[in-house]
Scaffold this motif. Structure first.
Motif, PDB file in Angstrom:
ATOM      1  N   VAL A   1     -48.628 -52.706  30.206  1.00  0.00           N
ATOM      2  CA  VAL A   1     -49.641 -51.670  29.994  1.00  0.00           C
ATOM      3  C   VAL A   1     -49.680 -51.268  28.520  1.00  0.00           C
ATOM      4  CG1 VAL A   1     -50.285 -49.299  30.534  1.00  0.00           C
ATOM      5  CG2 VAL A   1     -49.531 -50.818  32.356  1.00  0.00           C
ATOM      6  N   LEU A   2     -48.482 -51.051  27.955  1.00  0.00           N
ATOM      7  CA  LEU A   2     -48.439 -50.702  26.528  1.00  0.00           C
ATOM      8  C   LEU A   2     -49.008 -51.840  25.690  1.00  0.00           C
ATOM      9  CD1 LEU A   2     -45.011 -48.908  26.014  1.00  0.00           C
ATOM     10  CD2 LEU A   2     -47.298 -47.925  26.061  1.00  0.00           C
ATOM     11  N   HIS A   3     -48.668 -53.082  26.070  1.00  0.00           N
ATOM     12  CA  HIS A   3     -49.167 -54.228  25.314  1.00  0.00           C
ATOM     13  C   HIS A   3     -50.690 -54.271  25.333  1.00  0.00           C
ATOM     14  CE1 HIS A   3     -50.832 -58.289  25.106  1.00  0.00           C
ATOM     15  NE2 HIS A   3     -49.967 -58.483  24.126  1.00  0.00           N
ATOM     16  N   ASP A   4     -51.256 -54.092  26.514  1.00  0.00           N
ATOM     17  CA  ASP A   4     -52.712 -54.214  26.619  1.00  0.00           C
ATOM     18  C   ASP A   4     -53.419 -53.086  25.881  1.00  0.00           C
ATOM     19  OD1 ASP A   4     -52.119 -56.324  28.086  1.00  0.00           O
ATOM     20  OD2 ASP A   4     -53.100 -55.700  29.933  1.00  0.00           O
ATOM     21  N   THR A   5     -52.851 -51.874  26.005  1.00  0.00           N
ATOM     22  CA  THR A   5     -53.473 -50.736  25.332  1.00  0.00           C
ATOM     23  C   THR A   5     -53.442 -50.927  23.823  1.00  0.00           C
ATOM     24  OG1 THR A   5     -52.661 -49.364  27.128  1.00  0.00           O
ATOM     25  CG2 THR A   5     -53.465 -48.233  25.170  1.00  0.00           C
TER      26      THR A   5
ATOM     27  N   GLY B   1     -50.780 -55.291  34.241  1.00  0.00           N
ATOM     28  CA  GLY B   1     -51.149 -54.777  32.932  1.00  0.00           C
ATOM     29  C   GLY B   1     -52.420 -53.962  32.966  1.00  0.00           C
ATOM     30  N   GLY B   2     -53.232 -54.102  31.968  1.00  0.00           N
ATOM     31  CA  GLY B   2     -54.429 -53.283  31.867  1.00  0.00           C
ATOM     32  C   GLY B   2     -54.181 -52.116  30.951  1.00  0.00           C
ATOM     33  N   ILE B   3     -55.242 -51.602  30.352  1.00  0.00           N
ATOM     34  CA  ILE B   3     -55.110 -50.493  29.413  1.00  0.00           C
ATOM     35  C   ILE B   3     -54.818 -49.217  30.191  1.00  0.00           C
ATOM     36  CG2 ILE B   3     -56.390 -49.119  27.734  1.00  0.00           C
ATOM     37  CD1 ILE B   3     -57.904 -51.709  27.052  1.00  0.00           C
TER      38      ILE B   3
ATOM     39  N   ARG C   1     -61.255 -50.229  25.687  1.00  0.00           N
ATOM     40  CA  ARG C   1     -60.470 -50.953  24.707  1.00  0.00           C
ATOM     41  C   ARG C   1     -60.380 -50.173  23.395  1.00  0.00           C
ATOM     42  NH1 ARG C   1     -60.592 -57.385  23.853  1.00  0.00           N
ATOM     43  NH2 ARG C   1     -59.169 -57.481  22.089  1.00  0.00           N
ATOM     44  N   PHE C   2     -61.514 -49.550  23.018  1.00  0.00           N
ATOM     45  CA  PHE C   2     -61.514 -48.783  21.770  1.00  0.00           C
ATOM     46  C   PHE C   2     -60.584 -47.580  21.869  1.00  0.00           C
ATOM     47  CE2 PHE C   2     -63.114 -45.135  19.391  1.00  0.00           C
ATOM     48  CZ  PHE C   2     -62.951 -45.619  18.101  1.00  0.00           C
ATOM     49  N   SER C   3     -60.638 -46.869  23.008  1.00  0.00           N
ATOM     50  CA  SER C   3     -59.759 -45.702  23.164  1.00  0.00           C
ATOM     51  C   SER C   3     -58.301 -46.116  23.099  1.00  0.00           C
ATOM     52  CB  SER C   3     -60.027 -45.001  24.490  1.00  0.00           C
ATOM     53  OG  SER C   3     -61.393 -44.789  24.668  1.00  0.00           O
ATOM     54  N   GLY C   4     -57.996 -47.242  23.742  1.00  0.00           N
ATOM     55  CA  GLY C   4     -56.623 -47.739  23.687  1.00  0.00           C
ATOM     56  C   GLY C   4     -56.201 -48.007  22.266  1.00  0.00           C
TER      57      GLY C   4
END
Lengths: 68, 262
Positions: free
Chosen positions: A51-55, B95-97, B103-106
């Motif tokens: 999750v951290l990686h993707d963010t 996974g995933g944000i 994506r921009f917020s992440g």
């Protein structure tokens, strides 16, 4: 080192920085700051979490953290 | 007082992180997005398109450790997690944000966290060495930070696009960390000490990770065009330089403005 010399060093260090922290406080603040900073950079840049990686994906790439 | 010092560092980091997000969206992210269109395409003539190893043996860190659970908790990124974004597009549920953000917020959040982190590291080094960033030396602090975190490690591991061939991820992260810490120590010795032995030792520390050598990929073939890679490497180093200069200058300005009088 005599007590006077130590006091002198402490005063010199305190004056040089311009920040009114005692030497002891300065070291506490410094290492605390280093520790929290390293934790944040590790979490955003290197940590083992998908999750951290993707963010942080684009950030990891653009900061040049080893990624993928 | 300690809290105020930390807050000042975090504040400088958040400002630099916001700035970095804008710079990234302009110069870096478009290249990442473009590279990802090539990343998923198969390399002509190669059955395994991806440059990273599909499966790799556990390194010596994992085996024979005295504290296996501690080792696994501290392990950086496992191969299973590597390359999640491509897998995500291919339909992996993992996974995933976080919080379902865009994506921009992440990217913005990660930049803010990274900025605050580097801001705290900068402030911490300033406090420990009794040379906190000021208006006068803030840009120098920033430049040294950029050199030790980005430029010098990039000599061994250049900023890479998704889909680029690369050595084992864990090995690269360990090497990158070592290179960063040794570069920072070396630059610190050169910048802060007058003695000739300290400057020589500093140069030695700078050279050490490069004499050891960064982990390199076995196969250099990549589906991503080389021109994109060149543009990306320049853009990444330029934006991070701007980030560090802003961070150093803002840290110095905040220190001068708010911490002197406290």
């Amino acid at each position: 080192m005599s007590h006077a010399a130590i006091t002198e060093v402490v005063m010199a260090v305190t004056n040089a920085s311009g920040v009114s922290l005692s030497l002891n406080d300065r070291m506490i603040a410094g290492f605390l700051s280093l520790f929290i900073g390293a934790f944040l950079v590790f979490g955003a840049g290197l940590a083992n979490s998908s999750v951290l990686h993707d963010t942080a994906h684009d950030v990891r790439h653009s900061f040049g953290f080893p990624c993928h | 007082m300690i809290v105020k010092t930390l807050l000042a560092a975090i504040c400088a980091g958040l400002i630099a992180g916001s700035f970095m997000t804008a710079a990234q969206e302009l110069r870096v992210v478009p290249l990442i997005l473009e590279a990802e269109t090539y990343e998923t395409a198969p390399l002509p003539g190669a059955p395994e398109a991806e440059g990273y190893p599909a499966a790799h043996e556990h390194s010596s860190r994992a085996g024979g450790s005295l504290f296996p659970s501690l080792a696994s908790a501290l392990q950086l990124v496992t191969p299973a997690y590597a390359h999640e974004s491509a897998g995500q597009e291919a339909g992996h549920a993992d996974g995933g944000i976080m919080f379902g953000l865009s994506r921009f917020s992440g990217t913005l959040i990660a930049n803010l966290v990274t900025g605050a982190g580097f801001g705290l590291l900068l402030a911490g080094l300033g406090l420990v060495t009794s040379t906190p960033p000021t208006m006068r030396n803030g840009l120098v602090w920033g430049a040294l930070g950029w050199l030790s975190v980005h430029m010098l490690p990039a000599l061994g591991l250049p900023p890479e696009l998704p889909g680029f061939p690369a050595g084992d991820l864990g090995d690269r992260q360990i090497w990158w960390l070592m290179a960063t810490v040794l570069s920072a120590l070396g630059l610190g010795l050169i910048a802060l000490r007058k003695e000739i032995w300290a400057k020589a030792a500093g140069l030695g520390l700078l050279a050490l990770p490069h004499l050891y050598g960064a982990p390199q990929p076995g196969d250099l073939a990549s589906p991503v065009p080389a021109v994109l890679g060149a543009e990306f490497a320049v853009a990444a180093l330029a934006t991070t330089l701007a980030f560090w200069l802003v961070l150093g200058a803002v840290s110095g300005a905040i220190n001068d403005r708010f911490l002197n009088t406290a």
